[in-house]
Design an enzyme around this catalytic site. Structure first.
Site, mmCIF file in Angstrom:
data_model
loop_
_atom_site.group_PDB
_atom_site.id
_atom_site.type_symbol
_atom_site.label_atom_id
_atom_site.label_comp_id
_atom_site.label_asym_id
_atom_site.label_seq_id
_atom_site.Cartn_x
_atom_site.Cartn_y
_atom_site.Cartn_z
ATOM 1 N N GLU B 52 0.961 -1.220 -0.029
ATOM 2 C CA GLU B 52 -0.070 -0.037 -0.111
ATOM 3 C C GLU B 52 0.884 1.286 0.025
ATOM 4 O O GLU B 52 1.609 1.229 0.846
ATOM 5 C CB GLU B 52 -0.671 0.198 1.247
ATOM 6 C CG GLU B 52 -2.145 -0.654 1.452
ATOM 7 C CD GLU B 52 -2.597 -0.389 2.811
ATOM 8 O OE1 GLU B 52 -3.442 0.761 2.988
ATOM 9 O OE2 GLU B 52 -2.127 -0.734 3.856
ATOM 10 N N ASP B 63 -6.574 7.258 10.169
ATOM 11 C CA ASP B 63 -5.049 6.933 10.692
ATOM 12 C C ASP B 63 -4.905 7.140 12.188
ATOM 13 O O ASP B 63 -5.255 8.121 12.718
ATOM 14 C CB ASP B 63 -4.190 7.537 9.775
ATOM 15 C CG ASP B 63 -3.799 6.975 8.496
ATOM 16 O OD1 ASP B 63 -3.709 5.653 8.478
ATOM 17 O OD2 ASP B 63 -4.227 7.684 7.539
#
Lengths: 414, 259
Positions: B52, B63
């Site tokens: 990724e 996140d």
């Protein structure tokens, strides 16, 4: 138009993990909204706890200085905790009880929303954590002091620009891990659906009262209504009293900061420099660069330096229903001084943007114009920031003397 | 009904030779694109099967602190999307593993969603992971990805009710990214029967391979996932290790994860 959208703006752009939490919140909000007893209970609580209805004060001296024009001040500064923020947090607090949750979290810029949330949590017996940009913690210590006294845990956010937008992101991260027992008390009419609509609903009490009051006092509707716009909750609050009256002009005043030429402002709409984007869970006009990264913003008022704006206001602007202006830091400080001296009312720096916007335009308004300025909060609690903005030499001397006393005390102890 | 994509085929082929695949994650521009090159080389040498590449965003709400900080540091270092895409073109050509892009909706919007999807598909990127664009909002992008032979990677979470898992599963291409626990990336997850039960629910919801992320940090974690998932995703743990010990430490780390 699908639910949660206002024209091209709004929506719910949230991580999948929050999908059910938002679904539950939306259901709780919609059920409460359909329940007249809930609103009655809310109004009763605000009357007995927060001093509502707040007065609509005729500003006699400011009016006299402007011929036959009549200027009224909607006194949200007289709420419990000194700002319109109380309306939203107490409403959400009642919802938290309906949902059976036991903890609230919030983000805060100027600290007003943090103090209001901590107050609500104390009153309703909820655990409370407040996220605040480290820069804002530094410039709003009196508010941090009160949040802590009220029993809240204040967490300074050191990521990003260390201001409101970073506190929003951090609060969102907390919520992702704590949603079982925690409600995120969003402070303004922004964020993912249902927050913009829900916060606006609780704040609509301002406009409902103002409409009744101006009709009582003037026998007619106002010609112009001014409100400052950070996220936009106080503006949404008062504007909702007049949205269906096309003859009433609605003016939102954004933070012009050091001027609109560079990037040292938080004027999303009046500057013409924002573009449509999706961040922090919703679609609106953001101050961003060509890559879609949010820009740092500036305002003398910590509560207005937000990078986005309520999707409802963005839509009302696009419809031509709300006009946007910006007031610079310099104009705002002058407006504050004028309001204090001429009316004996101490506005918050945020609210002084609305005053500045109105004062600038008053000489051009028609001779018998009736004007309402929404005074979203009081300024005495911002004494450190305001004294600094005013450059008051005696205040600085006082602080230096206090600091010397504390330093001496510390020296004696160590 | 989902179609079998090239990526899904690739994953299944690889699974003929090993129990579970490893997917790693990097934040482009953190601390620099040059450092990213070294990290990618070390990760591929350590046996990473898919990767990724996160395009940094100023508001990375999904996140955790480690990756959020890396996002901000990359932007403070002057990262630009255009240079990031040129870098992706370079690594896709240089390394023979599938690369996916992870980023947030606003990055695509600012670039132009259609233009972004067309360009990255042409570069050879195999999939997109956009955590703040829910299924309901993503339909047009999903269709465009399919038309370009690229996969839109959906996310399943422990809070998703079965009906919703079913919807996400039915729309899934390539693989599904399963979030092992509540909370953001980066903290410790205890890989126990809760994760096992969640994996079972995901398995019921879709025929495509399952990738598990959020909190995978050790060979024991990866071992636990064997037989329950096809891909283990390692993000924050590798970033923490890089911060402490540099790119060279990543090769033995990933090799060690296979147990």
């Amino acid at each position: 138009m699908s639910k949660g959208y206002f024209g091209a703006f709004g929506g719910a752009y949230i991580p999948e993990i929050l999908h059910e939490t938002f679904a539950q919140l939306t259901l709780a909000y919609e059920t409460a909204r359909a329940d007249e007893a809930f609103w009655r209970h809310y109004i009763e609580l605000m009357r007995n706890y927060s001093g509502r209805p707040t007065p609509l004060t005729f500003a006699e001296n400011l009016s006299l200085a402007h011929g036959k024009r009549r200027i009224y001040i909607k006194r949200e500064d007289l709420n419990q905790t000194g700002a319109h923020k109380a309306n939203n947090v107490m409403g959400q607090g009642l919802l938290v009880r309906r949902m059976g949750k036991t903890r609230v979290i919030a983000e805060t810029g100027a600290g007003q929303h943090g103090v209001a949330t901590a107050t609500m949590a104390a009153r309703l017996g909820l655990a409370c954590t407040i996220y605040m940009g480290a820069k804002d913690v530094a410039r709003q210590r009196p508010n941090v002091f009160w949040m802590e006294q009220l029993g809240a845990t204040v967490i300074p956010v050191t990521s990003g620009s260390q201001t409101l937008k970073d506190a929003v992101n951090e609060a969102m991260r907390d919520w992702v891990g704590s949603m079982d027992n925690t409600h995120y008390v969003l402070g303004t009419a922004c964020g993912a659906h249902p927050f913009p609509e829900m916060v606006s609903w609780f704040q609509s009490v301002i406009g409902q009262e103002a409409r009744v009051q101006i009709l009582e006092q003037e026998g007619r509707l106002p010609d112009h209504v001014y409100a400052c716009v950070g996220g936009g909750s106080n503006a949404m609050g008062i504007f909702q009293g007049f949205l269906e009256d096309p003859q009433v002009e609605l003016i939102g005043v954004e933070a012009g900061g050091l001027g609109l030429a560079g990037h040292n402002h938080a004027s999303r709409i009046a500057s013409g420099k924002s573009t449509v984007g999706i961040a922090q869970g919703y679609k609106t006009c953001f101050l961003q660069d060509e890559d879609g990264q949010m820009r740092d913003t500036h305002s003398v008022a910590a509560g207005l330096d937000y990078v986005g704006v309520s999707p409802i206001l963005a839509d009302l602007h696009q419809q031509g229903r709300v006009r946007f202006e910006a007031a610079t830091d310099v104009e705002v400080v002058e407006a504050l001084k004028r309001m204090v001296k001429s009316e004996g009312i101490i506005p918050a720096l945020e609210s002084s943007h609305a005053v500045a916007g109105a004062l600038r335009e008053l000489p051009q308004l028609k001779e018998d114009a009736v004007v309402i300025i929404n005074l979203s909060g009081r300024g005495d609690k911002d004494i450190f920031t305001i004294a600094e903005a005013l450059g008051d030499a005696k205040w600085k001397t006082y602080i230096q003397e206090r600091a010397a006393i504390y330093a001496a005390e510390q020296g004696e102890r160590s | 009904m989902s179609r079998k994509s090239a990526l899904e085929g690739h994953i299944k082929d690889k699974l003929q030779q090993q129990d579970i695949l490893l997917m790693s994650h990097i934040v482009l521009g953190y601390p620099s694109l040059q450092a990213n090159r070294e990290v990618i080389r070390a990760m591929v040498a350590g046996g990473v099967d898919l990767m990724e590449l996160q395009i940094p965003f100023s508001e990375p709400i999904a996140d955790g602190p480690t990756i959020a900080r890396a996002n901000q540091a990359a932007l403070d270092g002057g990262f630009k999307v255009r240079e990031g895409l040129a870098f992706i073109r370079e690594v896709v050509a240089a390394f023979n593993i599938p690369f996916l892009i992870m980023t947030y909706t606003n990055i695509l919007m600012a670039y132009g969603v259609e233009r972004f999807i067309d360009e990255v598909a042409d570069i050879g990127v195999k999939g997109l992971i956009i955590p703040d664009l829910p299924l309901e909002q993503a339909q047009a992008a999903i269709e465009q990805c399919r038309a370009k032979g690229m996969d839109w990677i959906g996310l399943m979470t422990p809070t998703s009710v079965d009906e919703r898992l079913g919807k996400i599963g039915a729309a899934a291409d390539g693989f599904v990214y399963c979030v092992a626990r509540r909370g953001v990336t980066g903290s410790k997850t205890s890989f126990d029967e809760h994760v096992g039960a969640f994996m079972h629910r995901c398995r019921q919801a879709t025929p495509v391979p399952l990738a598990v992320g959020f909190g995978v940090r050790s060979a024991e974690d990866v071992d636990y996932l064997k037989g329950k998932a096809e891909i283990a995703v390692v993000g924050s743990a590798a970033l923490d290790l890089f911060d402490q010990a540099g790119a060279a430490a990543l090769e033995p780390f990933f090799r060690g994860l296979r147990g």
